[in-house]
Design a protein around this motif. Sequence first.
Motif, short mmCIF file in Angstrom:
data_model
loop_
_atom_site.label_atom_id
_atom_site.label_comp_id
_atom_site.label_asym_id
_atom_site.label_seq_id
_atom_site.Cartn_x
_atom_site.Cartn_y
_atom_site.Cartn_z
N ALA A 250 0.84 -1.20 0.00
CA ALA A 250 0.00 0.00 0.00
C ALA A 250 0.87 1.25 0.00
CB ALA A 250 -0.92 -0.02 1.22
N VAL A 251 1.92 1.24 0.81
CA VAL A 251 2.84 2.37 0.86
C VAL A 251 3.57 2.50 -0.47
CG1 VAL A 251 4.85 3.33 2.04
CG2 VAL A 251 3.11 2.10 3.35
N GLY A 252 4.05 1.37 -0.99
CA GLY A 252 4.79 1.41 -2.24
C GLY A 252 3.97 1.90 -3.41
N THR A 253 2.71 1.51 -3.48
CA THR A 253 1.86 1.91 -4.60
C THR A 253 1.64 3.41 -4.62
OG1 THR A 253 0.75 -0.22 -4.65
CG2 THR A 253 -0.41 1.63 -5.66
N LEU A 254 1.31 4.01 -3.47
CA LEU A 254 1.12 5.46 -3.42
C LEU A 254 2.42 6.20 -3.71
CD1 LEU A 254 -1.28 5.94 -0.37
CD2 LEU A 254 -1.81 6.07 -2.81
N ALA A 255 3.53 5.67 -3.18
CA ALA A 255 4.82 6.30 -3.45
C ALA A 255 5.15 6.25 -4.93
CB ALA A 255 5.92 5.61 -2.64
N GLY A 256 4.79 5.15 -5.59
CA GLY A 256 5.08 5.02 -7.01
C GLY A 256 4.41 6.09 -7.84
N GLY A 257 3.13 6.38 -7.57
CA GLY A 257 2.43 7.41 -8.32
C GLY A 257 3.04 8.78 -8.13
N ARG A 258 3.44 9.09 -6.91
CA ARG A 258 4.02 10.40 -6.62
C ARG A 258 5.42 10.52 -7.22
NH1 ARG A 258 1.29 13.35 -2.74
NH2 ARG A 258 -0.50 12.28 -1.83
N LEU A 259 6.22 9.47 -7.08
CA LEU A 259 7.58 9.52 -7.64
C LEU A 259 7.55 9.62 -9.16
CD1 LEU A 259 9.30 6.81 -5.40
CD2 LEU A 259 9.80 9.26 -5.42
N VAL A 295 11.16 -8.00 4.78
CA VAL A 295 9.89 -8.25 4.09
C VAL A 295 9.21 -6.93 3.73
CG1 VAL A 295 7.56 -9.19 4.34
CG2 VAL A 295 9.53 -10.52 5.09
N ALA A 296 9.24 -5.97 4.65
CA ALA A 296 8.62 -4.67 4.38
C ALA A 296 9.32 -3.96 3.23
CB ALA A 296 8.66 -3.80 5.64
N LEU A 297 10.66 -3.99 3.21
CA LEU A 297 11.40 -3.35 2.13
C LEU A 297 11.16 -4.06 0.80
CD1 LEU A 297 14.79 -2.71 3.98
CD2 LEU A 297 13.04 -1.01 3.37
N THR A 298 11.09 -5.38 0.85
CA THR A 298 10.78 -6.14 -0.37
C THR A 298 9.41 -5.76 -0.90
OG1 THR A 298 12.16 -8.02 0.30
CG2 THR A 298 10.41 -8.46 -1.30
N SER A 299 8.44 -5.67 -0.01
CA SER A 299 7.08 -5.34 -0.41
C SER A 299 7.02 -3.98 -1.08
CB SER A 299 6.16 -5.39 0.80
OG SER A 299 4.85 -5.00 0.45
N ALA A 300 7.66 -2.98 -0.45
CA ALA A 300 7.66 -1.64 -1.03
C ALA A 300 8.33 -1.64 -2.40
CB ALA A 300 8.37 -0.66 -0.09
N GLY A 301 9.47 -2.35 -2.52
CA GLY A 301 10.17 -2.40 -3.79
C GLY A 301 9.37 -3.06 -4.89
N VAL A 304 6.12 -0.40 -5.62
CA VAL A 304 6.29 0.93 -6.21
C VAL A 304 5.98 0.91 -7.71
CG1 VAL A 304 8.06 2.61 -6.87
CG2 VAL A 304 7.82 1.95 -4.48
N PRO A 305 6.42 -0.12 -8.47
CA PRO A 305 6.11 -0.12 -9.91
C PRO A 305 4.72 -0.61 -10.27
CG PRO A 305 7.99 -1.57 -9.38
CD PRO A 305 7.31 -1.23 -8.11
N PHE A 306 3.93 -1.07 -9.31
CA PHE A 306 2.71 -1.81 -9.63
C PHE A 306 1.75 -1.00 -10.49
CE2 PHE A 306 -1.55 -3.48 -8.71
CZ PHE A 306 -1.36 -4.80 -9.00
N SER A 307 1.31 0.18 -10.02
CA SER A 307 0.37 0.98 -10.81
C SER A 307 1.05 1.58 -12.04
CB SER A 307 -0.24 2.09 -9.95
OG SER A 307 0.76 3.01 -9.54
N LEU A 308 2.38 1.77 -11.96
CA LEU A 308 3.10 2.32 -13.10
C LEU A 308 3.15 1.34 -14.26
CD1 LEU A 308 6.07 3.99 -11.18
CD2 LEU A 308 3.76 4.86 -11.61
#
Length: 398
Positions: A250-259, A295-301, A304-308
Amino acid sequence: MRDSPVTLLSLAHACVDVYQGAVAALVPYFVAERAYTYAAASGLILAASLLSSVAQPLFGLLTDRWPLPWLLPVSTLAGGAGVALSGVTGSYPLTLAVVAASGVGVAAFHPEAARAARAASGGSHTAMSWFSLGGNLGFATAPLLASAVIATGGLRATPLLAVPAVAGAALCAAAVRALGRAAAPAAAGERRQPGEDDWRSFLRMSGAVVCRSVVFVGLSAFISLYARQRTGGGEAAGTAALFVLYLGGAVGTLAGGRLAARCGRVTVIRWSYALTVPAVAGTVLVPGPALYVCVALTSAGLYVPFSLHITLGQDYLPRRVGTASGVTLGLAVSAGGLASPLLGALADAASLRAALAPLIVLPAVGWLLMRSLREPPPGGGRRSAAAERPVALDERAG
């Protein structure tokens, strides 16, 4: 008002993707209650994934020709029914069958929902990240929901898991009404100004998505059991690891859109894959409670590209938005399941650690595939990356 359909679709996406996460969350209970081997348990992941990975591009082809909004509530109910029945079936083949039926239901939802979300939002990266976030939250909720349901009566209690499907179908019905007012004009404009399809770039990106998928589905299937071994904890330790894997997304997906609004989608995806390599290595090799950090870092990594991936695929194939959505969403959550029986067989023959070790290499392969890709040209989609940037900024401000 324009954002209302996206909000409804995001919430419905959460309800649907509960059933993507629930299959992996139920694996430890099938192992415990029915004495399934790792290979047999991973076969359930395959059953949900195989038909889904094949069916999603087919549903995407259909939605490119005809909008099929009625699929949204119907597919949500079908996805929930299969998982709800999985714990009360009397045989392994029947369990495989109902789980596979759930996978088809989930497959039918995603292409039409992604097409509609793009039309309603004007192709905004930020709006698509919110749509993707709904699915991530569904994934994250799945292990907690499954654990709570199983605690009430074991696998026989799985019919209670039908509740999110009923709620999701109601949300889909509301979204269909809202889409009739808001999404149709945007979709018509999208059809009037298509760009050229770039199949070469799309296929390279899809290869990277497959690499990401194998890592994510492999960890989803076995991280709960692996965390119990590595931390010395019980069921709670395994559930916590799976929850962290899903919630970090969830954190990674939102970060991906903003980045992406600042650095560009391809650049963000490359860096995400590069940074995921040491994170997966830590997940597999680091013992004790530090495993949860990895695991948390893996999840974010991974997220982040998911919605992109979704918006990039749609812009690489602007004439086939449904097909692009079906492939990117289908591969992102399904293709990895094709490798899960191999991982399960390796775990039975050697150990879970040996089975998970090959996952360390795959993000690097994804980086190599993305290395030579560029952003689609301004005419490649409904609006250019430069035109999308103010939309994303306005949405953040408002």
